[in-house]
Scaffold this active site. Structure first.
Site, PDB file in Angstrom:
ATOM      1  N   PRO A   1       1.307   3.682 -11.621  1.00 52.17           N
ATOM      2  CA  PRO A   1       0.366   4.116 -11.477  1.00 52.17           C
ATOM      3  C   PRO A   1       0.433   5.143 -10.413  1.00 52.17           C
ATOM      4  O   PRO A   1       0.705   4.421  -9.073  1.00 52.17           O
ATOM      5  CB  PRO A   1      -0.715   2.827 -11.043  1.00 52.17           C
ATOM      6  N   GLU A   2      -0.160   6.362 -10.112  1.00 51.59           N
ATOM      7  CA  GLU A   2      -0.159   7.503  -8.527  1.00 51.59           C
ATOM      8  C   GLU A   2      -1.596   7.521  -8.955  1.00 51.59           C
ATOM      9  O   GLU A   2      -2.730   7.119  -9.456  1.00 51.59           O
ATOM     10  CB  GLU A   2       0.556   8.199  -8.884  1.00 51.59           C
TER      11      GLU A   2
ATOM     12  N   ARG B   1       5.635  -7.247 -13.110  1.00 53.89           N
ATOM     13  CA  ARG B   1       6.818  -6.867 -12.723  1.00 53.89           C
ATOM     14  C   ARG B   1       5.735  -8.026 -11.104  1.00 53.89           C
ATOM     15  O   ARG B   1       6.526  -7.892 -10.465  1.00 53.89           O
ATOM     16  CB  ARG B   1       7.244  -5.626 -12.472  1.00 53.89           C
TER      17      ARG B   1
END
Length: 271
Positions: free
Chosen positions: A2-3, A119
Site C-alpha cells: 500500500p502506497e 509480514r
DNA sequence: ACTATGTCCTGCGAGC
DNA sequence: TGCTCGCAGGACATAG
C-alpha cells in the site's frame, strides 16, 4: 504494497462504511506487538469512541475519534500504517478470523473492523494531533517541490521514497513517475534541471491521481476494505516489467537496486 | 545535516 | 514431487 493511492482507496472505503459507527470493544492480539503505542493505551483510547471520519495522511490511515455523547472536542486519532502487507477489512462478525489477524474492533452496527498483516510491518498507534512528516504529493506546488530537492546528492529514486520529504510515495509510484518524466532513478537529485523537476512534479501527481481512480495497484496482497483488488497494476509501464519491451520504444526494461529497492526504468526513454 | 546500509517478518516462487 | 533458499520492501536504527 500500500502506497498513497492504495491507502487513499482504503480510507475512502472506510469513511463510507464505518464513519459514524461507535466502537464497542477492542481485541489486540499477537506476541511481538505491531503497535507503536502500548496495546492497553490503544484499547483504552478506542473504547466507546465514535469514528467521526476516516482519512489518509501520507501512507497513514487516520481515524478521527469523538466522544459519542456529542462532546465537541476531538478525542485523539487512531493511526494505522499498513506496512507492506497490512489490510483493514470490514467483516461480518461471523466471518472466519484468518491467520495474522492482529486486531479486531467491534462496532455498534454489528460489523467488525479487522487489521490483518502477515509480514507484520504495519503499525497501530493512537495520538492527539497527527501530522505526516513530509509534504503531501497531491497538494505540493512546484516551487515547494523543487525546494525539497535543492542541493541533495542522493539518487532521485531515494529522495522520492524519503517520507520526510514527500509523504506517501513508495517503490511502484516512484518508478512509474520517473518513467513518465523521462528521468533515470539513479540520477543525483542536484543534477536535475528545472525542466526535469517540472516534468517529475507533474508526472507524480498524474500517476497518483490515475492510480486512485483505478483503486490502486494490486501486487502482493493489496485489497481494499471490501476485499476487492485494484486495477492500476495493469497500467504499470516499468514496475515489475524487467526484460519486457518498453511500451514506448520496445527497448527491454532494466532493473537495478537503489537504496535496497528494485528500480525499473527504460534505458532509452529515461536520461 | 545528510547519506548509506542492515534489520525486521512471512509467503511465495525459482531451481534442483 | 518436495525441499531449500532468496527475494519482496516501509520505516527505523545505526554507522559513516
Amino acid at each position: 504494497m500500500p502506497e498513497l493511492p492504495e491507502v487513499e482507496t482504503i480510507a475512502r472505503g472506510l469513511a463510507k462504511r464505518v464513519a459514524g459507527d461507535v466502537i464497542e470493544s477492542v481485541w489486540l492480539g499477537s506476541k511481538p506487538e505491531p503497535f507503536k503505542s502500548s496495546p492497553s493505551e490503544i484499547a483504552a483510547t478506542l473504547q466507546s469512541k465514535k469514528i467521526s471520519d476516516v482519512r489518509r495522511a501520507g501512507k497513514h490511515i487516520v481515524f478521527e475519534l469523538a466522544f459519542p455523547n456529542g462532546s465537541a472536542h476531538q478525542a485523539h486519532q487512531w493511526i494505522v500504517h499498513l506496512g507492506m502487507t497490512g489490510s483493514l477489512l470490514v467483516c461480518p462478525p461471523e466471518g472466519e478470523v484468518t491467520k495474522h489477524t492482529h486486531a479486531i474492533v467491534k462496532l455498534s452496527s454489528g460489523r467488525e473492523l479487522r487489521f490483518v498483516d502477515p509480514r507484520r510491518f504495519g503499525r497501530l498507534s493512537v495520538i492527539e494531533n497527527f501530522e505526516a512528516p513530509g509534504a503531501e504529493p497531491l497538494a505540493i506546488k512546484f516551487e515547494d517541490f523543487a525546494r525539497l530537492f535543492y542541493g541533495r546528492k542522493t539518487p532521485i529514486k531515494s529522495a522520492l521514497l524519503n517520507q520526510k520529504l514527500l509523504s506517501g510515495v513508495g517503490n511502484i509510484y516512484a518508478d512509474e513517475a520517473l518513467f513518465r518524466a523521462g528521468v533515470r532513478p539513479r540520477r543525483r537529485v542536484a543534477t536535475l534541471n528545472r525542466d526535469e523537476l517540472r516534468r517529475l512534479h507533474g508526472s507524480l501527481k498524474r500517476v497518483l491521481r490515475e492510480a486512485i481512480q483505478l483503486g490502486g495497484s494490486s501486487v502482493s496482497d493489496y485489497v481494499d476494505v471490501n476485499g476487492d483488488e485494484g486495477f492500476f497494476q495493469l497500467k504499470h509501464r516499468v514496475y515489475g516489467r524487467e526484460g519486457k519491451p518498453c511500451l514506448v520504444c520496445r527497448t527491454p526494461i532494466k532493473r537495478v537496486v537503489i537504496a535496497g529497492r528494485s528500480s525499473h526504468y527504460c534505458p532509452k526513454c529515461q536520461k
